[in-house]
Design an enzyme around this catalytic site. Sequence first.
Site, mmCIF file in Angstrom:
data_model
loop_
_atom_site.group_PDB
_atom_site.id
_atom_site.type_symbol
_atom_site.label_atom_id
_atom_site.label_comp_id
_atom_site.label_asym_id
_atom_site.label_seq_id
_atom_site.Cartn_x
_atom_site.Cartn_y
_atom_site.Cartn_z
ATOM 1 N N GLU A 113 -92.000 -20.172 49.366
ATOM 2 C CA GLU A 113 -92.132 -19.854 47.713
ATOM 3 C C GLU A 113 -92.031 -18.522 47.766
ATOM 4 O O GLU A 113 -92.480 -16.926 48.652
ATOM 5 C CB GLU A 113 -93.843 -19.677 47.017
ATOM 6 C CG GLU A 113 -93.610 -19.239 45.055
ATOM 7 C CD GLU A 113 -95.047 -19.225 45.187
ATOM 8 O OE1 GLU A 113 -95.324 -19.257 44.126
ATOM 9 O OE2 GLU A 113 -95.768 -18.109 45.435
ATOM 10 N N ASP A 163 -100.926 -25.696 51.287
ATOM 11 C CA ASP A 163 -100.593 -24.737 50.783
ATOM 12 C C ASP A 163 -101.419 -23.629 51.938
ATOM 13 O O ASP A 163 -102.395 -23.429 52.470
ATOM 14 C CB ASP A 163 -101.208 -24.159 49.187
ATOM 15 C CG ASP A 163 -99.833 -23.892 48.369
ATOM 16 O OD1 ASP A 163 -99.521 -22.524 48.719
ATOM 17 O OD2 ASP A 163 -100.214 -24.123 47.648
ATOM 18 N N ASP A 173 -111.651 -36.935 40.124
ATOM 19 C CA ASP A 173 -113.314 -35.996 41.270
ATOM 20 C C ASP A 173 -114.111 -37.652 41.582
ATOM 21 O O ASP A 173 -113.945 -38.634 40.730
ATOM 22 C CB ASP A 173 -113.814 -35.691 40.530
ATOM 23 C CG ASP A 173 -115.168 -35.175 40.445
ATOM 24 O OD1 ASP A 173 -115.767 -35.571 41.327
ATOM 25 O OD2 ASP A 173 -116.334 -35.601 39.031
ATOM 26 N N ASP A 229 -119.007 -34.257 39.921
ATOM 27 C CA ASP A 229 -118.838 -32.672 39.528
ATOM 28 C C ASP A 229 -118.351 -32.139 38.387
ATOM 29 O O ASP A 229 -117.821 -31.478 37.925
ATOM 30 C CB ASP A 229 -119.651 -32.006 40.935
ATOM 31 C CG ASP A 229 -118.480 -31.914 41.683
ATOM 32 O OD1 ASP A 229 -117.163 -32.682 41.018
ATOM 33 O OD2 ASP A 229 -118.324 -31.115 42.350
ATOM 34 N N ASP A 239 -97.271 -19.376 50.141
ATOM 35 C CA ASP A 239 -96.946 -19.233 48.375
ATOM 36 C C ASP A 239 -96.451 -17.430 48.926
ATOM 37 O O ASP A 239 -97.040 -16.786 50.147
ATOM 38 C CB ASP A 239 -98.901 -18.689 48.319
ATOM 39 C CG ASP A 239 -98.919 -18.492 46.634
ATOM 40 O OD1 ASP A 239 -97.997 -18.856 46.219
ATOM 41 O OD2 ASP A 239 -98.951 -17.455 47.408
ATOM 42 N N ASP A 255 -111.827 -33.529 44.236
ATOM 43 C CA ASP A 255 -111.878 -33.971 45.705
ATOM 44 C C ASP A 255 -111.291 -34.600 46.364
ATOM 45 O O ASP A 255 -110.487 -34.824 45.941
ATOM 46 C CB ASP A 255 -113.644 -33.312 45.921
ATOM 47 C CG ASP A 255 -113.426 -35.393 44.970
ATOM 48 O OD1 ASP A 255 -113.263 -36.133 45.345
ATOM 49 O OD2 ASP A 255 -114.896 -35.057 44.557
ATOM 50 N N HIS A 284 -98.096 -25.734 39.715
ATOM 51 C CA HIS A 284 -99.801 -25.391 39.258
ATOM 52 C C HIS A 284 -99.737 -24.154 38.197
ATOM 53 O O HIS A 284 -99.937 -23.881 38.078
ATOM 54 C CB HIS A 284 -100.389 -25.488 40.434
ATOM 55 C CG HIS A 284 -99.527 -23.756 41.445
ATOM 56 N ND1 HIS A 284 -98.675 -24.638 42.297
ATOM 57 C CD2 HIS A 284 -99.810 -22.882 41.831
ATOM 58 C CE1 HIS A 284 -99.401 -23.248 42.824
ATOM 59 N NE2 HIS A 284 -99.752 -22.296 42.755
ATOM 60 N N ASP A 285 -97.783 -23.469 38.335
ATOM 61 C CA ASP A 285 -97.939 -22.424 37.876
ATOM 62 C C ASP A 285 -96.876 -22.512 37.131
ATOM 63 O O ASP A 285 -97.052 -21.523 35.980
ATOM 64 C CB ASP A 285 -97.772 -21.308 38.782
ATOM 65 C CG ASP A 285 -98.623 -20.695 39.903
ATOM 66 O OD1 ASP A 285 -99.238 -20.597 39.814
ATOM 67 O OD2 ASP A 285 -97.566 -20.388 41.285
#
Length: 553
Positions: free
Chosen positions: A251, A98, A21, A25, A194, A29, A323-324
């Site tokens: 994927e 992605d 970041d 915040d 995806d 990013d 990420h999964d």
Amino acid sequence: MAEPWWKSAVVYQIYPRSFADSDGDGIGDLDGIRAHLGHLEALGADVLWLSPIYPSPQDDNGYDISDYQDVDPTFGTLAGFDALLADVHARGMRLIMDLVVNHTSDEHPWFVESRSSRDNPKRDWYWWREEPNNWTSAFSGSAWELDETTGEHYLHVFSRKQPDLNWENPEVRAAVYSMMSWWLDRGVDGFRMDVINFISKEPALPDGATGEGHRQVGGEHYHGGPRIHEFLQEMHREVFEGRDALLNVGEMPGVTIEQAKRFTDPARKELDMVFQFEHVNLDQDGSKWSSFPLDLRDLKRSFGRWQEGLAETGWNSLYWNNHDQPRIVSRWGDDGEHRVRSAKLLGTLLHLQRGTPYVYQGEELGMTNVPFGSVEAFRDIESLNHYAEAVGAGKDPEAVLATMRPMSRDNARSPMQWDDSPHAGFTTGEPWIPVNPNHTEINAREAVADPGSVLHHYRRLIELRHEEPAVAHGDFTMLLADDPQVYAYTRRLGDTELLVVANVSGEPASAAGIPDADRWADAELLIANVQARGQTPFLRLEPWEARAYRRRA
């Protein structure tokens, strides 16, 4: 013909929300990514894969896209993206996006129009029915949602805020292809797509079987539907034809080896490689929330099938984490006393196989699962829906949490651990999801300074793929398939042969059963996760010990 560049490449996945970041915040990013490109370059990564950065209501952390051709203000601007892309290219790396085109957000203008009336021109861009079938959602409950404006139900294989696009409509396909070309014209180097094998569905949307074997009711009618190859070939023709040096990854939950061969056969012009899920489902009893200890022999059988099945045609993608998925060192390694050693071992096993390896952010540090204290610490829609459903059905809340902690996707989404400061160097503000408390010991700053760290081991593995052709292009032979502790295999290309041998357990083991073991007595030790003890790897392996050797005929 020269081999494609991506066969000797390594891809690094960035989950932008949790990477770095820059503005305090609490959310990662694009400028945060730019500030850490040196880390990725030093690691040796060839390709950066960004999880979605498009405008989104964030119902599913960005996989619900409301505008395909912009950047969410949370992450920055299009100008900021262009600057990041230029910096990536200047460092000799590539960047892939992605792409989520099985569904959009329900706030995407296409769906806003589609739901406005039954006769809207975009009505048929999504799947609408007066009477829903029995399909279920990946995120619990029915895959259908009643829309009160028109009195019909729309299909959502995932969240109710992620309506499925109707790929039977040629206007939908044309719009998607135009958008993809727009990103490629901007300089993007390809896409990770995806659940791309879900885009083709049986047009009649028949009821699904409800017996065992169907993780989602109805999946047999959209896992690789009747027109999937036609759609992917059309996509290649309309978007990728004539463009060089791209990487396109699909994927594909539920994909079989035979299907993967067709999807990745270069002559068919569909995809370069697929993500399959067979190996990451091996420790589950029909549901990710019902897991059990892995049997190493099952893993060897699975990887062995895929290595053999795609040996002549097609290509493997190699991954432990994304990420999964929960953190692999906590899942199948030892995240306690032998964390460093087992993280190195798992990296060695994966990176020296045939296929393109993927490193998920923090994997190169040996990051672990998070000790979530309560349900309030979770953010993932899949986890929260499961908790609500299970507790609502009368299950003990603490028992439900006990099943969520090891398998929740939030384990992969805790902030990247850059240093030992209060928020791990991720942000100066309040992070959107809790930082793992162990960041004071496990972080990039410490890893860079320690020559024996997981990070430096991963750097060496990536160097081997770049420098030794047998790693990228050699054949593969599994050894000791029935051994419950030792994972061993050989790779061969021309007169070069590699041997990888690893004790995937917390107890001493022997690999003396390797055929013709004496041939390796004078072999070169390429890499090891335990201090070298001479050329005697087959007599005794310490807990979580891994070695790789090279010999030339």
